[in-house]
Design a protein around this motif. Structure first.
Motif, PDB file in Angstrom:
ATOM      1  N   PRO A  11      -0.041  37.487  11.646  1.00  0.00           N
ATOM      2  CA  PRO A  11       0.138  36.547  12.757  1.00  0.00           C
ATOM      3  C   PRO A  11       1.431  35.754  12.600  1.00  0.00           C
ATOM      4  CG  PRO A  11      -1.614  35.795  11.284  1.00  0.00           C
ATOM      5  CD  PRO A  11      -1.134  37.111  10.768  1.00  0.00           C
ATOM      6  N   ILE A  12       2.077  35.490  13.739  1.00  0.00           N
ATOM      7  CA  ILE A  12       3.292  34.675  13.771  1.00  0.00           C
ATOM      8  C   ILE A  12       3.043  33.591  14.810  1.00  0.00           C
ATOM      9  CG2 ILE A  12       5.749  34.631  14.263  1.00  0.00           C
ATOM     10  CD1 ILE A  12       5.827  37.572  13.448  1.00  0.00           C
ATOM     11  N   GLY A  13       2.879  32.381  14.376  1.00  0.00           N
ATOM     12  CA  GLY A  13       2.547  31.304  15.301  1.00  0.00           C
ATOM     13  C   GLY A  13       1.124  31.454  15.805  1.00  0.00           C
ATOM     14  N   LYS A  14       0.852  30.831  16.962  1.00  0.00           N
ATOM     15  CA  LYS A  14      -0.518  30.837  17.486  1.00  0.00           C
ATOM     16  C   LYS A  14      -0.838  32.032  18.372  1.00  0.00           C
ATOM     17  CE  LYS A  14      -1.225  25.933  17.223  1.00  0.00           C
ATOM     18  NZ  LYS A  14      -1.956  24.820  17.742  1.00  0.00           N
ATOM     19  N   HIS A  15       0.175  32.652  18.979  1.00  0.00           N
ATOM     20  CA  HIS A  15      -0.102  33.699  19.964  1.00  0.00           C
ATOM     21  C   HIS A  15       0.503  35.058  19.640  1.00  0.00           C
ATOM     22  CE1 HIS A  15      -2.052  31.151  22.955  1.00  0.00           C
ATOM     23  NE2 HIS A  15      -1.180  30.219  22.611  1.00  0.00           N
ATOM     24  N   TRP A  16       1.291  35.189  18.606  1.00  0.00           N
ATOM     25  CA  TRP A  16       2.005  36.431  18.355  1.00  0.00           C
ATOM     26  C   TRP A  16       1.595  37.042  17.020  1.00  0.00           C
ATOM     27  CZ3 TRP A  16       4.853  38.593  22.098  1.00  0.00           C
ATOM     28  CH2 TRP A  16       5.258  37.765  23.152  1.00  0.00           C
ATOM     29  N   SER A  17       1.780  38.363  16.919  1.00  0.00           N
ATOM     30  CA  SER A  17       1.589  39.058  15.645  1.00  0.00           C
ATOM     31  C   SER A  17       2.462  40.308  15.649  1.00  0.00           C
ATOM     32  CB  SER A  17       0.120  39.433  15.419  1.00  0.00           C
ATOM     33  OG  SER A  17      -0.297  40.396  16.360  1.00  0.00           O
ATOM     34  N   TRP A  49      -1.410  37.458  21.795  1.00  0.00           N
ATOM     35  CA  TRP A  49      -2.841  37.133  21.841  1.00  0.00           C
ATOM     36  C   TRP A  49      -3.072  36.040  22.888  1.00  0.00           C
ATOM     37  CZ3 TRP A  49      -6.366  39.868  19.035  1.00  0.00           C
ATOM     38  CH2 TRP A  49      -5.837  40.732  18.097  1.00  0.00           C
ATOM     39  N   PHE A  50      -3.989  36.289  23.833  1.00  0.00           N
ATOM     40  CA  PHE A  50      -4.283  35.350  24.914  1.00  0.00           C
ATOM     41  C   PHE A  50      -5.246  34.264  24.459  1.00  0.00           C
ATOM     42  CE2 PHE A  50      -3.163  39.264  27.137  1.00  0.00           C
ATOM     43  CZ  PHE A  50      -2.202  38.782  27.999  1.00  0.00           C
ATOM     44  N   GLY A  51      -5.377  33.258  25.299  1.00  0.00           N
ATOM     45  CA  GLY A  51      -6.383  32.227  25.074  1.00  0.00           C
ATOM     46  C   GLY A  51      -5.840  31.014  24.350  1.00  0.00           C
ATOM     47  N   ASP A  52      -6.691  30.014  24.293  1.00  0.00           N
ATOM     48  CA  ASP A  52      -6.360  28.773  23.604  1.00  0.00           C
ATOM     49  C   ASP A  52      -6.657  28.977  22.129  1.00  0.00           C
ATOM     50  OD1 ASP A  52      -5.781  26.216  22.954  1.00  0.00           O
ATOM     51  OD2 ASP A  52      -7.593  25.338  23.838  1.00  0.00           O
ATOM     52  N   LYS A  53      -5.643  29.144  21.336  1.00  0.00           N
ATOM     53  CA  LYS A  53      -5.813  29.477  19.921  1.00  0.00           C
ATOM     54  C   LYS A  53      -6.060  28.233  19.080  1.00  0.00           C
ATOM     55  CE  LYS A  53      -5.550  33.801  20.477  1.00  0.00           C
ATOM     56  NZ  LYS A  53      -6.694  34.614  20.335  1.00  0.00           N
ATOM     57  N   LYS A  54      -7.228  27.621  19.294  1.00  0.00           N
ATOM     58  CA  LYS A  54      -7.626  26.492  18.463  1.00  0.00           C
ATOM     59  C   LYS A  54      -8.519  26.974  17.327  1.00  0.00           C
ATOM     60  CE  LYS A  54      -7.278  23.125  22.152  1.00  0.00           C
ATOM     61  NZ  LYS A  54      -7.944  22.157  22.994  1.00  0.00           N
ATOM     62  N   TYR A  55      -8.537  28.297  17.123  1.00  0.00           N
ATOM     63  CA  TYR A  55      -9.328  28.867  16.041  1.00  0.00           C
ATOM     64  C   TYR A  55      -8.777  28.389  14.700  1.00  0.00           C
ATOM     65  CZ  TYR A  55     -10.579  32.446  19.507  1.00  0.00           C
ATOM     66  OH  TYR A  55     -10.999  33.109  20.609  1.00  0.00           O
ATOM     67  N   ALA A  59      -9.127  33.095  11.935  1.00  0.00           N
ATOM     68  CA  ALA A  59      -9.717  33.734  13.110  1.00  0.00           C
ATOM     69  C   ALA A  59      -8.704  33.940  14.225  1.00  0.00           C
ATOM     70  CB  ALA A  59     -10.893  32.884  13.610  1.00  0.00           C
ATOM     71  N   ARG A  60      -7.415  33.933  13.904  1.00  0.00           N
ATOM     72  CA  ARG A  60      -6.399  34.013  14.959  1.00  0.00           C
ATOM     73  C   ARG A  60      -6.290  35.388  15.599  1.00  0.00           C
ATOM     74  NH1 ARG A  60      -1.167  31.059  12.773  1.00  0.00           N
ATOM     75  NH2 ARG A  60      -1.482  32.614  11.204  1.00  0.00           N
ATOM     76  N   LEU A  61      -6.573  36.455  14.919  1.00  0.00           N
ATOM     77  CA  LEU A  61      -6.409  37.801  15.474  1.00  0.00           C
ATOM     78  C   LEU A  61      -7.711  38.271  16.120  1.00  0.00           C
ATOM     79  CD1 LEU A  61      -4.302  39.406  12.601  1.00  0.00           C
ATOM     80  CD2 LEU A  61      -3.504  38.301  14.687  1.00  0.00           C
ATOM     81  N   LEU A  62      -8.267  37.436  16.985  1.00  0.00           N
ATOM     82  CA  LEU A  62      -9.504  37.754  17.696  1.00  0.00           C
ATOM     83  C   LEU A  62      -9.298  37.556  19.190  1.00  0.00           C
ATOM     84  CD1 LEU A  62     -12.111  35.980  15.394  1.00  0.00           C
ATOM     85  CD2 LEU A  62     -11.812  38.442  15.694  1.00  0.00           C
ATOM     86  N   GLY A  63     -10.096  38.233  19.992  1.00  0.00           N
ATOM     87  CA  GLY A  63     -10.035  38.081  21.435  1.00  0.00           C
ATOM     88  C   GLY A  63      -9.171  39.144  22.088  1.00  0.00           C
ATOM     89  N   HIS A  64      -8.622  38.791  23.248  1.00  0.00           N
ATOM     90  CA  HIS A  64      -7.837  39.713  24.066  1.00  0.00           C
ATOM     91  C   HIS A  64      -6.356  39.654  23.685  1.00  0.00           C
ATOM     92  CE1 HIS A  64     -11.204  40.239  26.869  1.00  0.00           C
ATOM     93  NE2 HIS A  64     -11.435  38.960  26.657  1.00  0.00           N
TER      94      HIS A  64
END
Length: 172
Positions: A11-17, A49-55, A59-64
Motif C-alpha cells: 500500500p502507498i498512502g490511503k488509496h493506492w498500492s 482502492w475506493f471508499g473511506d479508508k479509515k481502516y 486492513a487497507r487492501l480490502l474492498g473495491h
C-alpha cells in the motif's frame, strides 16, 4: 483448476498500492501426459482502492479497487502431441474486490480484467518421441477482451514503519 502463484502488493498512502505477481503453473493431463500446458509469466500493477479508508493499517487492501497492469511471459500449450510455444505481452485494466476472512488474517479476492494481449507463437509436433518446431510458420496473435479472471487467497503480512526502518538499516 487451482494454480499457485506468488505476489506482493504494497500500500502507498490511503488509496493506492503497487504490486507484482509471478505465475508458473504446469498442468499435465491424459494418458502418458500427452496434454501439457506450461505458463511462465509476471506482471506489475498499480491499483486504486475506493471508499473511506479509515481502516487500521493492516486492513487497507480490502474492498473495491481498480487497477492497470502490464505483463509478459512464455507459454507452451500441447494437446495430443502437437502444440504452440511462444512469448506474449499483455496490458489492461481490472476490477478487484477483497473480502476479509478470519478477522482479516486472510483475504479472499475476486478479480476480472479486460485488456490486450500480443503473442508470437510457433507450432510444433512430436513424431517418434522427438519434437519438431515449424519455425517457418509463426502466428502473430492479437487479442482484445477478457484477460483475467481469478479468485485468490491472499495472506497479508503487516510490517510497521518501525520494523521497516530496522529492515532498511535505520537505527534510532
Amino acid at each position: 483448476i487451482p494454480l499457485l502463484n506468488a505476489g506482493v502488493e504494497v500500500p502507498i498512502g490511503k488509496h493506492w498500492s503497487v504490486g507484482a505477481d509471478y505465475y508458473y503453473p504446469w498442468i499435465w493431463r491424459g494418458k502418458n501426459y500427452q496434454n501439457c500446458n506450461q505458463l511462465l509469466a509476471f506482471d506489475v500493477e498499480g491499483r486504486y482502492w475506493f471508499g473511506d479508508k479509515k481502516y487500521p493499517e493492516q486492513a487497507r487492501l480490502l474492498g473495491h479497487s481498480v487497477g492497470a497492469y502490464l505483463g509478459a511471459g512464455y507459454f507452451d500449450f500441447e494437446r495430443n502431441w502437437a502444440g504452440h510455444q511462444g512469448e506474449f505481452i499483455s496490458t489492461g485494466v481490472d476490477y478487484l474486490y477483497a473480502l476479509p476472512l478470519f478477522g482479516g488474517m486472510i483475504h479472499l479476492e475476486f478479480e476480472l480484467g479486460l485488456g490486450y494481449i500480443y503473442s508470437r507463437a510457433v507450432p510444433y509436433r512430436f513424431i517418434n518421441q522427438e519434437c519438431y518446431l515449424d519455425k517457418n510458420i509463426t502466428r502473430h496473435i492479437h487479442w482484445v477482451g477478457p484477460t483475467r479472471a481469478q479468485v485468490s487467497v491472499a495472506v497479508p503480512i503487516h510490517i510497521t514503519k518501525e520494523q521497516w526502518g530496522t529492515f532498511c538499516g535505520k537505527v534510532d
